[in-house]
Design an enzyme around this catalytic site. Structure first.
Site, short mmCIF file in Angstrom:
data_model
loop_
_atom_site.label_atom_id
_atom_site.label_comp_id
_atom_site.label_asym_id
_atom_site.label_seq_id
_atom_site.Cartn_x
_atom_site.Cartn_y
_atom_site.Cartn_z
N GLY A 172 0.84 -1.20 0.00
CA GLY A 172 0.00 0.00 0.00
C GLY A 172 0.87 1.24 0.00
N LEU A 173 0.25 2.38 -0.13
CA LEU A 173 0.98 3.65 -0.17
C LEU A 173 1.66 3.94 1.17
CD1 LEU A 173 -1.73 5.83 -1.96
CD2 LEU A 173 0.44 5.07 -2.97
N SER A 174 2.66 4.80 1.12
CA SER A 174 3.27 5.29 2.34
C SER A 174 2.20 6.02 3.16
CB SER A 174 4.41 6.26 2.00
OG SER A 174 4.97 6.80 3.17
N GLY A 175 2.09 5.68 4.44
CA GLY A 175 1.08 6.31 5.29
C GLY A 175 -0.25 5.59 5.30
N SER A 176 -0.35 4.48 4.58
CA SER A 176 -1.62 3.74 4.53
C SER A 176 -1.88 2.94 5.81
CB SER A 176 -1.66 2.81 3.32
OG SER A 176 -0.62 1.84 3.39
N GLY A 177 -0.82 2.66 6.56
CA GLY A 177 -0.98 1.92 7.80
C GLY A 177 -0.42 0.51 7.77
N LYS A 178 0.44 0.22 6.81
CA LYS A 178 1.01 -1.12 6.67
C LYS A 178 1.78 -1.54 7.92
CE LYS A 178 3.46 -0.09 3.09
NZ LYS A 178 3.09 1.35 3.11
N SER A 179 2.74 -0.71 8.33
CA SER A 179 3.59 -1.06 9.47
C SER A 179 2.79 -1.09 10.77
CB SER A 179 4.75 -0.06 9.59
OG SER A 179 5.60 -0.14 8.46
N SER A 237 6.02 -1.83 -2.21
CA SER A 237 6.05 -2.74 -3.37
C SER A 237 5.03 -2.32 -4.43
CB SER A 237 5.81 -4.19 -2.92
OG SER A 237 4.74 -4.33 -2.02
#
Length: 202
Positions: free
Chosen positions: A32-39, A106
């Site tokens: 997902g985009l940076s800031g989407s909440g992946k981490s 990715s």
């Protein structure tokens, strides 16, 4: 001499480790985009799995960029190599019996498919952490969008470099509409329906 024939493989199979750990191994790939909440979601899942007695580990794109992949930039070729290395590490960890929580922007489907091809069917879960660009920009937890907008960062995904959402992800999690807890619940439920979190895997 063929170097490949001299690679020493473990005498303990992946299935042996499953039986020891009482659960299967594989990779949950958050894209997902940076800031989407992946981490954030990956960290919550790591805590959930610990509480469930599941052996998991975090593999974060930013961490790799500061270590193993610090020699790579953000060109198309470097992005591909970044994901290839991440996939190889994920495969090694999964073969050791761990459930890998891999958090990587990715942006290219071909790169994500490359990683998927490293795993047996049912051991790779592509999770699309879906969030509109404007919300990601407003969150901007690391100040990266601001740097990209003022020109300090070039080739930034979502602004000056493309992001291609998954074509057929195992699961889409809308982090703009659900809390972290609800997102984690959603993923746990999905894995349960896939009979992945088993007490006595074969």
């Amino acid at each position: 001499m063929n170097e490949e024939t001299n690679i020493e493989l473990s005498k303990i199979s992946k299935q042996d480790r499953w039986r020891l750990n009482q659960h299967k191994s594989g990779v949950i790939w958050f894209t997902g985009l940076s800031g989407s909440g992946k981490s954030t979601l990956a960290n919550e899942m790591d805590k959930r799995f610990y509480q469930m007695g599941i052996h998991s580990c975090l593999l974060d794109g930013d961490a790799l960029r500061f270590g193993l992949n610090k020699d790579l930039g953000f060109s198309r070729d470097d992005r591909k190599e970044n994901i290839r290395r991440a996939g190889e590490i994920s495969k090694m960890m999964a073969d050791a019996g761990l459930l890998v929580l891999a958090s990587f922007i990715s942006p290219y489907q071909s790169d994500r498919d490359m990683v998927r091809s490293m795993f047996s069917p049912g051991e790779f879960f592509e999770i699309y952490v879906q969030c509109p660009l404007e919300i990601c920009q407003n969150r901007d937890p690391k100040g990266l969008y601001k740097k990209a907008q003022d020109g300090s960062i070039t080739e930034f995904t979502g602004l000056t470099s493309p992001y291609f959402p998954p074509e057929k992800p195992e699961l889409v999690i809308p982090t703009d509409r659900l809390s972290v807890m609800k997102c984690a619940d959603m993923l746990i439920t999905y894995l349960g329906h896939q009979s992945f979190l088993l007490e006595n895997p074969s």
